[in-house]
Motif scaffolding. Sequence first.
Motif, PDB file in Angstrom:
ATOM      1  N   LEU A  46      -3.359   5.473 -12.046  1.00  0.00           N
ATOM      2  CA  LEU A  46      -2.430   6.563 -12.325  1.00  0.00           C
ATOM      3  C   LEU A  46      -1.245   6.517 -11.372  1.00  0.00           C
ATOM      4  CD1 LEU A  46      -1.565   9.110 -13.781  1.00  0.00           C
ATOM      5  CD2 LEU A  46      -3.119  10.428 -12.315  1.00  0.00           C
ATOM      6  N   GLU A  47      -1.501   6.227 -10.105  1.00  0.00           N
ATOM      7  CA  GLU A  47      -0.408   6.119  -9.140  1.00  0.00           C
ATOM      8  C   GLU A  47       0.544   4.985  -9.524  1.00  0.00           C
ATOM      9  OE1 GLU A  47       0.387   8.190  -7.035  1.00  0.00           O
ATOM     10  OE2 GLU A  47      -1.253   8.983  -5.831  1.00  0.00           O
ATOM     11  N   GLU A  48      -0.020   3.857  -9.955  1.00  0.00           N
ATOM     12  CA  GLU A  48       0.823   2.719 -10.322  1.00  0.00           C
ATOM     13  C   GLU A  48       1.651   3.026 -11.564  1.00  0.00           C
ATOM     14  OE1 GLU A  48      -1.933  -0.467 -10.706  1.00  0.00           O
ATOM     15  OE2 GLU A  48      -2.085  -0.830  -8.538  1.00  0.00           O
ATOM     16  N   LEU A  49       1.042   3.691 -12.551  1.00  0.00           N
ATOM     17  CA  LEU A  49       1.800   4.043 -13.750  1.00  0.00           C
ATOM     18  C   LEU A  49       2.915   5.022 -13.404  1.00  0.00           C
ATOM     19  CD1 LEU A  49       2.171   3.930 -16.826  1.00  0.00           C
ATOM     20  CD2 LEU A  49       0.611   5.888 -16.982  1.00  0.00           C
ATOM     21  N   THR A  50       2.606   6.010 -12.570  1.00  0.00           N
ATOM     22  CA  THR A  50       3.623   6.984 -12.174  1.00  0.00           C
ATOM     23  C   THR A  50       4.790   6.300 -11.482  1.00  0.00           C
ATOM     24  OG1 THR A  50       1.916   8.691 -11.921  1.00  0.00           O
ATOM     25  CG2 THR A  50       4.032   9.086 -10.844  1.00  0.00           C
ATOM     26  N   ALA A  51       4.483   5.395 -10.560  1.00  0.00           N
ATOM     27  CA  ALA A  51       5.543   4.685  -9.847  1.00  0.00           C
ATOM     28  C   ALA A  51       6.364   3.821 -10.797  1.00  0.00           C
ATOM     29  CB  ALA A  51       4.937   3.831  -8.735  1.00  0.00           C
ATOM     30  N   SER A  52       5.691   3.186 -11.750  1.00  0.00           N
ATOM     31  CA  SER A  52       6.390   2.311 -12.688  1.00  0.00           C
ATOM     32  C   SER A  52       7.333   3.097 -13.585  1.00  0.00           C
ATOM     33  CB  SER A  52       5.367   1.548 -13.539  1.00  0.00           C
ATOM     34  OG  SER A  52       6.007   0.807 -14.554  1.00  0.00           O
TER      35      SER A  52
END
Length: 600
Positions: free
Chosen positions: A425-431
């Motif tokens: 979820l953190e990676e998707l948010t950052a992306s």
Amino acid sequence: MSDVTTTDLYEVTMAMSYLREDMCAPATFSLFVRDLPPGRGFLVAAGLESALDFLARYRTEQEDVEAFADALRRPVQDLEPLLGLSFEGDVRAIPEGHVVLAGEPLLEVTAPLPQAQLVETYLLNQLCHQTVVASKAARCVLAAAGRPVIDFSLRRTHGPWAGLQAARLGALVGFAGTSDVAAAASLGIPASGTMAHSYIEAFPGEDEAFHAFAHCHPGPVTFLVDTYDTEQGVRVAARVLTDLRRGPGCAIRLDSGDLDALSRRARALLDAAGLADVRIVASGGLDEYGVDRLVRAGAPIDVYAVGTRVGVAADAPYLDAAYKLVEYDGHPVMKLSSAKVTAPGRKQVFRRAGRPDVIALALEEPPDSAQPLLRTVMRGGRRTWSPDRWQDARRRFREDIAVLPGSARRIKDPEPVPPVRSQALEELTASVRADIEARLGAGRRAAPPDTAVPHPSARGDSHVRRRADRRVAGTNGPWQVAPPRAFHGIGGTSPRHRREEARAMSAPAPAKNNDRSVRSTGSEAGGTWMRARVGDEIVVRGTAGGVIARDGEIVGLRHPDGVPPYDVRWADSGRVTLYFPGPDAYIRHVVTGGDHVPAR
């Protein structure tokens, strides 16, 4: 009119626009609480049953459409596309009774965009009100430390329906009974009640009042003893109970004054009269803070009756809750407004004993021994399980509260245990954030407040506006999206017809006159190297080679260096909209008067 009209007007205005633009692809909205209210270490999920009942019967009838038209001051025929609309979506939610924390989705709706939008107001109303009251009641149960708590809130709640809900929510978290006869009859909650001061005042004295009441009610009775002088009232009650040989199951009620001191004196008087089995009930403006103070002081009170402050959640009567778009047409979206940033994508909450909750993406595998909280409770507009009883929700609450850290259960100055986000979820948010910021220019925020910006992989405007009558697949299986009706009275041909005409155009288009020529530059997902000037043309490629899906003239820039987004007047409709170019869009720079304008 039906409950369909229990909505904010802007839900209707948005739904009308979505239908006109053929934006009926699946949308997922997440309902969550941004921050816990002050003085709260947890919340109790509630209101889901009311929400599901509403969604299951949702259908716009003629009188609803007439109400919408009247509110908008528009002809009824303008609102005809809404006639007969029903909810055909899926709902995943945390069942009632579970302990929940800030940021955790209580509910996620996936449905055609207009449907998902129209139900927002009612869902927020029910889940927020019931969750806040259930959470207040739960703290009263904790404060009572095993002593029975009774609901006396009906006369002070904000309407009879709110009183019925308060009784149910109290039972859901462990209340022993309610004074609300309707709730007792319809929900199977034990009824409980005593007498009012007016009853005592109607008789010559307390002795006559207590005798009359006991003769009318041969079973256990409760005498209200503080109408005149509390100690004298206790003595009279003790004498009447002794004369009538009543005792076990009977009680006296204290409703005013120093409840700690009065309960101690009353206990001594009752014990001296040989009535150790007679209980003491305390009421009068109590909530968890008053109950906690009395319990900690060791007051000999056996039962607590709570009302006004609990039924309206007086110290924290609202939740900072939101219902936000997190996915549209299979692509994650997010909001970057200051202090109100949302997380993209459909989600799940995983819980395991002794560890913080994990907010993850919906399709992630759970951590070891963790249990997912969100369940599919509606599919295709139909319930997937039987209506939940308050007894079932009470069991969930007891299980969750038993493993919640003591610091979060504290009545005064609780310390919540915040959930954590999964790495995915953190990676998707950052992306998604990076893509939005790149599209708008380095270091710039994504959008005005309350604007959700599509992920660049949405492939631009032509993809977002694809035909709505195709079959799509959601998380819980395929479902058919009904094609929107044509709007009458708004003007112009339908968007679908206009698009068919636009797709017949070939690309690139010829120069419009001898004084103007064009030069094209492309886009890398709206990358920062796309530049435009007012008067340039923007072209959105179609799915077939050499076909234009849409084109328009750039009539306004949001940034002086010409990076997206742009105000575009579309050739197929003449309307001006704010447009964020996707990877299938490119700029055709205009050269005027023989002066060459280099591509940028």
